[in-house]
Design an enzyme around this catalytic site. Structure first.
Site, PDB file in Angstrom:
ATOM      1  NE  ARG A 124      50.501  96.738  43.972  1.00 44.01           N
ATOM      2  CZ  ARG A 124      50.886  97.764  43.223  1.00 44.01           C
ATOM      3  NH1 ARG A 124      51.298  97.569  41.975  1.00 44.01           N
ATOM      4  NH2 ARG A 124      50.884  98.987  43.702  1.00 44.01           N
ATOM      5  CG  HIS A 178      56.454  96.666  39.813  1.00 40.12           C
ATOM      6  ND1 HIS A 178      55.870  96.273  40.987  1.00 40.12           N
ATOM      7  CD2 HIS A 178      55.690  97.700  39.373  1.00 40.12           C
ATOM      8  CE1 HIS A 178      54.810  97.035  41.254  1.00 40.12           C
ATOM      9  NE2 HIS A 178      54.684  97.921  40.280  1.00 40.12           N
ATOM     10  CD  GLU A 226      56.720  93.096  42.032  1.00 39.20           C
ATOM     11  OE1 GLU A 226      57.030  94.217  42.453  1.00 39.20           O
ATOM     12  OE2 GLU A 226      55.761  92.906  41.281  1.00 39.20           O
TER      13      GLU A 226
HETATM   14  C1  8YV Z   1      55.397 101.794  41.051  1.00 38.55           C
HETATM   15  C2  8YV Z   1      53.008 100.910  41.132  1.00 38.55           C
HETATM   16  O1  8YV Z   1      56.272 100.822  40.577  1.00 38.55           O
HETATM   17  O2  8YV Z   1      51.725 102.841  41.007  1.00 38.55           O
HETATM   18  C3  8YV Z   1      51.822 101.717  41.445  1.00 38.55           C
HETATM   19  O3  8YV Z   1      50.944 101.215  42.155  1.00 38.55           O
HETATM   20  O4  8YV Z   1      53.064  99.766  41.419  1.00 38.55           O
HETATM   21  C4  8YV Z   1      54.119 101.520  40.391  1.00 38.55           C
HETATM   22  O5  8YV Z   1      53.759 102.634  39.690  1.00 38.55           O
HETATM   23  C5  8YV Z   1      55.615 101.862  42.475  1.00 38.55           C
HETATM   24  O6  8YV Z   1      54.637 102.359  43.282  1.00 38.55           O
HETATM   25  C6  8YV Z   1      56.912 102.611  42.741  1.00 38.55           C
HETATM   26  O7  8YV Z   1      57.574 101.997  43.685  1.00 38.55           O
END
Ligand code: 8YV
Length: 311
Positions: free
Chosen positions: A229, A276, A258
């Site tokens: 993150r 991301h 982001e």
């Molecule tokens: C995705 C993520 O980009 O799984 C996660 O925690 O950050 C990513 O796999 C996201 O959740 C999709 O919007």
């Protein structure tokens, strides 16, 4: 009776469609505050993603919500203690994305060490006829530090073993049964490695864990890779360290605000930046969508929920 589901996130189009087919789908961005107010008692499910921020005060507006389903493994934006207090089950999509995130971490590591995007730009700019690309950093046999040896961290370590890397890690606790060296503090870990990959949880407990002290320890020959993150890294300080050559480079898939990435970061030559996308392959996003739907379906049919987050 069709369940009313409120989506607070942008989800992949196919998942969006499946939700519309199965639920009475309400998109937060398409309803006014007063419409939401009148709908609120009817809402039984909330759909979110890994980037969603859902505070307890928001959940409290929906007295009959039973489940909050997260599309992603990370749920640091979700106030899980408040959800638990309000009797709301929180689910996520772990495991199915582990390989992709590990693959992407290795891709970023190789890209920043061997300067693949920079070399690509060099060739396209027709600079090759004036001399070859400057030498880069060897990966095989280098020292790798992993911050957070969870499922993703371990999978990265296995891939790094194939590169003969010397692997160490730090984690909330020492892991049994892994052949990697444990450091109980980040500074010692950063000091001991050439490449530092961040795979830890986001949220307040890890906010700016990668700060000036850790970057000093990583030093002018060290590289930072972040697939966790953006909040884990003090981005403003990182930019200064990159500008001054106080670390060698950074490869980042996640950012503090982001999708806005500071111009100062984008202007640097010693970074590789991706939007991301570590889990964003066709295959994995389909698997995440299936698990997301399975969590909801299990709840509403009274079956055991495949992926409920720890309370
Ligand atoms: C995705 C993520 O980009 O799984 C996660 O925690 O950050 C990513 O796999 C996201 O959740 C999709 O919007």
């Amino acid at each position: 009776m069709t369940v009313n589901l409120l989506s607070v996130a942008k989800l992949p189009p196919l998942l969006d469609q499946s939700l519309q087919d199965r639920y009475n789908f309400i998109r937060l961005s398409e309803v006014s505050d007063s419409e939401l107010e009148s709908l609120s008692p009817s809402i039984r499910a909330i759909a979110a993603n890994g980037e969603s921020v859902v505070p307890g005060s928001f959940m409290a507006r929906f007295p009959n919500v039973e489940i909050l389903s997260v599309f992603g493994v990370g749920y640091d934006g979700i106030d899980v203690p408040s959800a638990t207090e309000q009797g709301i089950i929180v689910t996520n999509t772990p495991d199915v994305l582990t390989d992709d995130v590990a693959d992407h971490a290795i891709a970023l590591l190789l890209s920043i060490a061997r300067q693949v995007p920079q070399a690509d730009r060099f060739l396209r700019a027709d600079r090759w006829p004036n001399g070859g690309y400057p030498f880069t950093r060897k990966v095989t046999g280098a020292r790798l530090g992993i911050v957070g040896l969870g499922r993703i961290g371990v999978t990265i370590a296995r891939r790094a073993e194939a590169f003969g890397m010397d692997i160490s890690y730090t984690s909330r606790q020492k892991r049994d049964k892994v052949p990697y060296l444990f450091h109980d503090d980040f500074i010692a870990l950063a000091k001991a490695v050439d490449f530092l990959i961040v795979t830890t949880f986001g949220g307040e407990s890890t906010r700016h864990l990668i700060n000036a002290d850790v970057l000093d320890a990583l030093g002018p020959h060290g590289f930072l890779i972040n697939v966790a993150r953006g909040s884990v890294v003090d981005e403003a300080t990182l930019i200064e360290y990159l500008q001054d050559g106080r670390i060698a480079g950074a490869a980042l898939d996640v950012f503090e605000t982001e999708p806005n990435v500071p111009q100062a970061l984008r202007a640097l030559p010693n970074v590789v930046l991706t939007p991301h996308m570590a889990s964003a392959t066709h295959e994995t996003r389909a698997a995440m969508s299936n698990l997301f739907l399975a969590n909801l379906e299990a709840h509403f049919s009274g079956a055991p929920i495949p992926a409920r987050v720890p309370q």
